[in-house]
Design a protein around this motif. Structure first.
Motif, PDB file in Angstrom:
ATOM      1  N   ALA A  23      43.531  44.133  33.374  1.00 50.34           N
ATOM      2  CA  ALA A  23      42.266  43.924  33.967  1.00 50.34           C
ATOM      3  C   ALA A  23      42.090  45.916  33.558  1.00 50.34           C
ATOM      4  CB  ALA A  23      42.674  44.794  35.869  1.00 50.34           C
ATOM      5  N   GLU A  24      42.661  46.497  32.968  1.00 51.83           N
ATOM      6  CA  GLU A  24      42.292  47.062  32.288  1.00 51.83           C
ATOM      7  C   GLU A  24      41.618  47.592  31.016  1.00 51.83           C
ATOM      8  OE1 GLU A  24      45.691  50.565  32.838  1.00 51.83           O
ATOM      9  OE2 GLU A  24      45.253  50.863  34.887  1.00 51.83           O
ATOM     10  N   ILE A  25      42.151  46.435  30.276  1.00 52.00           N
ATOM     11  CA  ILE A  25      41.258  46.487  29.138  1.00 52.00           C
ATOM     12  C   ILE A  25      40.690  45.637  28.289  1.00 52.00           C
ATOM     13  CG2 ILE A  25      41.968  44.765  26.690  1.00 52.00           C
ATOM     14  CD1 ILE A  25      45.140  44.498  27.948  1.00 52.00           C
ATOM     15  N   PRO A  26      39.337  45.936  27.947  1.00 53.30           N
ATOM     16  CA  PRO A  26      37.675  45.835  27.430  1.00 53.30           C
ATOM     17  C   PRO A  26      38.150  44.433  27.225  1.00 53.30           C
ATOM     18  CG  PRO A  26      37.953  47.856  26.666  1.00 53.30           C
ATOM     19  CD  PRO A  26      40.093  47.230  26.791  1.00 53.30           C
ATOM     20  N   ASN A  27      36.561  43.877  27.953  1.00 56.25           N
ATOM     21  CA  ASN A  27      36.847  42.368  27.668  1.00 56.25           C
ATOM     22  C   ASN A  27      37.646  41.423  28.153  1.00 56.25           C
ATOM     23  OD1 ASN A  27      33.809  42.981  25.989  1.00 56.25           O
ATOM     24  ND2 ASN A  27      35.187  44.212  24.624  1.00 56.25           N
ATOM     25  N   VAL A  28      38.752  41.731  28.809  1.00 59.48           N
ATOM     26  CA  VAL A  28      39.488  40.870  28.861  1.00 59.48           C
ATOM     27  C   VAL A  28      39.558  40.101  30.693  1.00 59.48           C
ATOM     28  CG1 VAL A  28      41.779  40.998  29.737  1.00 59.48           C
ATOM     29  CG2 VAL A  28      41.149  41.751  27.746  1.00 59.48           C
ATOM     30  N   GLU A  29      39.539  39.216  31.516  1.00 59.35           N
ATOM     31  CA  GLU A  29      39.110  39.350  32.487  1.00 59.35           C
ATOM     32  C   GLU A  29      40.879  38.085  32.808  1.00 59.35           C
ATOM     33  OE1 GLU A  29      36.310  36.627  35.746  1.00 59.35           O
ATOM     34  OE2 GLU A  29      35.497  37.481  34.100  1.00 59.35           O
ATOM     35  N   VAL A  30      41.110  38.396  34.058  1.00 63.06           N
ATOM     36  CA  VAL A  30      42.585  38.044  34.668  1.00 63.06           C
ATOM     37  C   VAL A  30      41.145  36.756  35.384  1.00 63.06           C
ATOM     38  CG1 VAL A  30      44.264  38.226  36.317  1.00 63.06           C
ATOM     39  CG2 VAL A  30      43.823  39.752  34.496  1.00 63.06           C
ATOM     40  N   TYR A  31      42.231  35.323  35.560  1.00 61.24           N
ATOM     41  CA  TYR A  31      41.049  34.660  36.060  1.00 61.24           C
ATOM     42  C   TYR A  31      42.183  34.008  37.232  1.00 61.24           C
ATOM     43  CZ  TYR A  31      39.113  30.253  37.016  1.00 61.24           C
ATOM     44  OH  TYR A  31      38.675  29.180  38.006  1.00 61.24           O
ATOM     45  N   ALA A  32      43.629  33.456  36.777  1.00 62.01           N
ATOM     46  CA  ALA A  32      44.200  34.110  37.969  1.00 62.01           C
ATOM     47  C   ALA A  32      45.762  33.862  37.319  1.00 62.01           C
ATOM     48  CB  ALA A  32      44.340  31.799  38.038  1.00 62.01           C
ATOM     49  N   HIS A  33      46.096  34.191  38.732  1.00 63.65           N
ATOM     50  CA  HIS A  33      48.173  34.446  38.282  1.00 63.65           C
ATOM     51  C   HIS A  33      48.786  34.135  39.248  1.00 63.65           C
ATOM     52  CE1 HIS A  33      48.273  38.265  41.069  1.00 63.65           C
ATOM     53  NE2 HIS A  33      46.959  37.855  40.706  1.00 63.65           N
ATOM     54  N   GLU A  34      50.269  32.854  39.266  1.00 66.82           N
ATOM     55  CA  GLU A  34      51.146  32.991  39.796  1.00 66.82           C
ATOM     56  C   GLU A  34      52.452  32.448  39.653  1.00 66.82           C
ATOM     57  OE1 GLU A  34      53.012  29.246  42.502  1.00 66.82           O
ATOM     58  OE2 GLU A  34      50.086  29.316  42.436  1.00 66.82           O
ATOM     59  N   ALA A  35      53.809  33.251  40.081  1.00 68.48           N
ATOM     60  CA  ALA A  35      54.618  33.451  39.668  1.00 68.48           C
ATOM     61  C   ALA A  35      55.077  34.099  38.023  1.00 68.48           C
ATOM     62  CB  ALA A  35      55.325  31.743  39.187  1.00 68.48           C
ATOM     63  N   GLY A  36      55.794  33.836  37.091  1.00 63.36           N
ATOM     64  CA  GLY A  36      55.284  34.245  35.965  1.00 63.36           C
ATOM     65  C   GLY A  36      54.178  33.736  35.197  1.00 63.36           C
ATOM     66  N   LYS A  37      53.098  33.540  35.516  1.00 64.49           N
ATOM     67  CA  LYS A  37      52.073  33.007  35.190  1.00 64.49           C
ATOM     68  C   LYS A  37      50.470  33.753  34.739  1.00 64.49           C
ATOM     69  CE  LYS A  37      53.823  28.366  34.500  1.00 64.49           C
ATOM     70  NZ  LYS A  37      53.822  26.955  34.376  1.00 64.49           N
ATOM     71  N   ILE A  38      49.744  34.019  33.683  1.00 64.65           N
ATOM     72  CA  ILE A  38      48.570  35.274  34.422  1.00 64.65           C
ATOM     73  C   ILE A  38      47.650  34.081  33.659  1.00 64.65           C
ATOM     74  CG2 ILE A  38      47.367  36.611  33.848  1.00 64.65           C
ATOM     75  CD1 ILE A  38      50.083  38.143  34.205  1.00 64.65           C
ATOM     76  N   VAL A  39      46.254  33.852  33.817  1.00 64.15           N
ATOM     77  CA  VAL A  39      45.266  33.550  32.897  1.00 64.15           C
ATOM     78  C   VAL A  39      44.366  34.317  32.896  1.00 64.15           C
ATOM     79  CG1 VAL A  39      43.483  31.060  33.039  1.00 64.15           C
ATOM     80  CG2 VAL A  39      46.149  30.350  33.383  1.00 64.15           C
ATOM     81  N   ILE A  40      43.833  34.286  31.744  1.00 62.28           N
ATOM     82  CA  ILE A  40      42.628  34.919  31.427  1.00 62.28           C
ATOM     83  C   ILE A  40      41.933  34.982  30.232  1.00 62.28           C
ATOM     84  CG2 ILE A  40      45.064  37.301  31.503  1.00 62.28           C
ATOM     85  CD1 ILE A  40      44.227  37.047  28.367  1.00 62.28           C
ATOM     86  N   VAL A  41      40.419  35.679  30.959  1.00 63.01           N
ATOM     87  CA  VAL A  41      39.105  35.030  29.595  1.00 63.01           C
ATOM     88  C   VAL A  41      38.904  36.244  29.175  1.00 63.01           C
ATOM     89  CG1 VAL A  41      37.087  34.428  29.485  1.00 63.01           C
ATOM     90  CG2 VAL A  41      38.750  33.368  31.694  1.00 63.01           C
ATOM     91  N   ILE A  42      38.879  35.593  27.702  1.00 63.29           N
ATOM     92  CA  ILE A  42      38.593  37.023  26.383  1.00 63.29           C
ATOM     93  C   ILE A  42      36.963  37.133  25.972  1.00 63.29           C
ATOM     94  CG2 ILE A  42      39.384  38.918  24.242  1.00 63.29           C
ATOM     95  CD1 ILE A  42      42.654  37.473  24.911  1.00 63.29           C
ATOM     96  N   GLU A  43      36.505  37.724  26.083  1.00 63.28           N
ATOM     97  CA  GLU A  43      35.111  37.480  25.236  1.00 63.28           C
ATOM     98  C   GLU A  43      35.381  38.404  24.168  1.00 63.28           C
ATOM     99  OE1 GLU A  43      32.661  38.672  28.117  1.00 63.28           O
ATOM    100  OE2 GLU A  43      33.179  36.849  29.656  1.00 63.28           O
ATOM    101  N   GLY A  44      34.377  37.858  23.282  1.00 58.58           N
ATOM    102  CA  GLY A  44      34.080  38.708  21.811  1.00 58.58           C
ATOM    103  C   GLY A  44      33.046  39.036  20.815  1.00 58.58           C
ATOM    104  N   THR A  45      33.109  39.509  20.043  1.00 60.11           N
ATOM    105  CA  THR A  45      32.200  38.780  18.510  1.00 60.11           C
ATOM    106  C   THR A  45      32.574  38.309  17.755  1.00 60.11           C
ATOM    107  OG1 THR A  45      32.286  40.682  17.679  1.00 60.11           O
ATOM    108  CG2 THR A  45      30.193  40.832  19.303  1.00 60.11           C
TER     109      THR A  45
END
Length: 95
Positions: free
Chosen positions: A30-52
């Motif tokens: 959550a602190e990393i620029p251009n990264v959004e945590v979309y969902a998480h459960e158990a040991g899995k996390i789904v993220i979205v990364i944006e950039g140029t």
């Protein structure tokens, strides 16, 4: 005047963590620029990364893979748009 050929990249990724470290990893992501945590459960996390660029996304994912508690970080999907495409209505029907 902006460059209408400039590209914008969006990627999704799945991060596998040690289950007891998941909340710590989510907080760090959550602190990393251009990264959004979309969902998480158990040991899995789904993220979205944006950039140029694809390289920027890859660099961010590589940094994430090195975080304490992360077992694997894998890109799932990448979408690229050029500046000229962003915000344009792509309808082809006669409205």
């Amino acid at each position: 005047m902006s460059d209408s050929s400039a590209s914008y990249h969006i990627s999704s990724a799945v991060i596998m963590t040690m289950p007891h470290m998941r909340e710590r990893v989510v907080a760090t992501l959550a602190e990393i620029p251009n990264v959004e945590v979309y969902a998480h459960e158990a040991g899995k996390i789904v993220i979205v990364i944006e950039g140029t660029s694809t390289g920027m996304l890859g660099e961010t994912l590589s940094r994430i893979a090195l975080l304490e508690g992360v077992v694997a970080a894998n890109m799932v999907f990448e979408h690229v748009e050029t500046q000229g495409e962003i915000g344009h209505d792509r309808r082809t029907d006669a409205a």
